[in-house]
Write a protein that holds these residues in place. Structure first.
Motif, PDB file in Angstrom:
ATOM      1  N   UNK A  21      -4.858  10.024   0.425  1.00  0.00           N
ATOM      2  CA  UNK A  21      -3.515   9.455   0.119  1.00  0.00           C
ATOM      3  C   UNK A  21      -3.071   9.593  -1.307  1.00  0.00           C
ATOM      4  N   UNK A  22      -2.157   9.872  -1.778  1.00  0.00           N
ATOM      5  CA  UNK A  22      -1.561   9.976  -2.989  1.00  0.00           C
ATOM      6  C   UNK A  22      -0.269   8.819  -3.096  1.00  0.00           C
ATOM      7  N   UNK A  23      -0.202   8.197  -4.197  1.00  0.00           N
ATOM      8  CA  UNK A  23       0.847   7.359  -4.620  1.00  0.00           C
ATOM      9  C   UNK A  23       1.986   7.966  -5.397  1.00  0.00           C
ATOM     10  N   UNK A  24       3.220   7.928  -4.944  1.00  0.00           N
ATOM     11  CA  UNK A  24       4.149   8.308  -5.720  1.00  0.00           C
ATOM     12  C   UNK A  24       5.278   7.343  -5.964  1.00  0.00           C
ATOM     13  N   UNK A  25       5.913   7.201  -7.040  1.00  0.00           N
ATOM     14  CA  UNK A  25       6.881   6.264  -7.411  1.00  0.00           C
ATOM     15  C   UNK A  25       8.341   6.842  -7.200  1.00  0.00           C
ATOM     16  N   UNK A  26       9.243   6.083  -6.797  1.00  0.00           N
ATOM     17  CA  UNK A  26      10.567   6.934  -6.685  1.00  0.00           C
ATOM     18  C   UNK A  26      11.089   6.529  -8.136  1.00  0.00           C
ATOM     19  N   UNK A  27      11.386   7.371  -8.928  1.00  0.00           N
ATOM     20  CA  UNK A  27      11.901   7.181 -10.313  1.00  0.00           C
ATOM     21  C   UNK A  27      13.280   7.264 -10.467  1.00  0.00           C
TER      22      UNK A  27
END
Length: 89
Positions: A21-27
């Protein structure tokens, strides 16, 4: 079909990349004014960790708004991480 209301700046998503799993933030969420897309077009900018580059591809994004299959393109990298863009047009 995904709509701009499904996404909120600051949301966290998890994608699977290479079996982990890789965490991504919606910027950023940016409407596209002249889009022919039903419901209107928009672009999404995601920030991910610098140590885990994601190649251009479609990923399954899981977050509080549900699960979305989204095609992302890497667009930049800096000391804070890597940026990816998705365009719905």
């Amino acid at each position: 079909m995904a709509s701009v209301t499904d996404f909120e700046q600051g949301q966290e998503f998890t994608v699977e990349a290479g079996g982990r799993p890789v965490s991504l933030e919606l910027s950023a969420v940016t409407p596209i004014a002249a889009s022919p897309r039903s419901g209107g077009g928009f672009s999404l900018m995601f920030r991910g960790p610098g140590e885990t580059p994601l190649p251009q591809a479609t990923y399954r994004f899981a977050g509080k708004s549900g699960v979305h299959d989204i095609f992302i393109v890497p667009v930049a990298a800096d000391a804070a991480g890597r940026l990816y863009e998705a365009v719905f047009n």
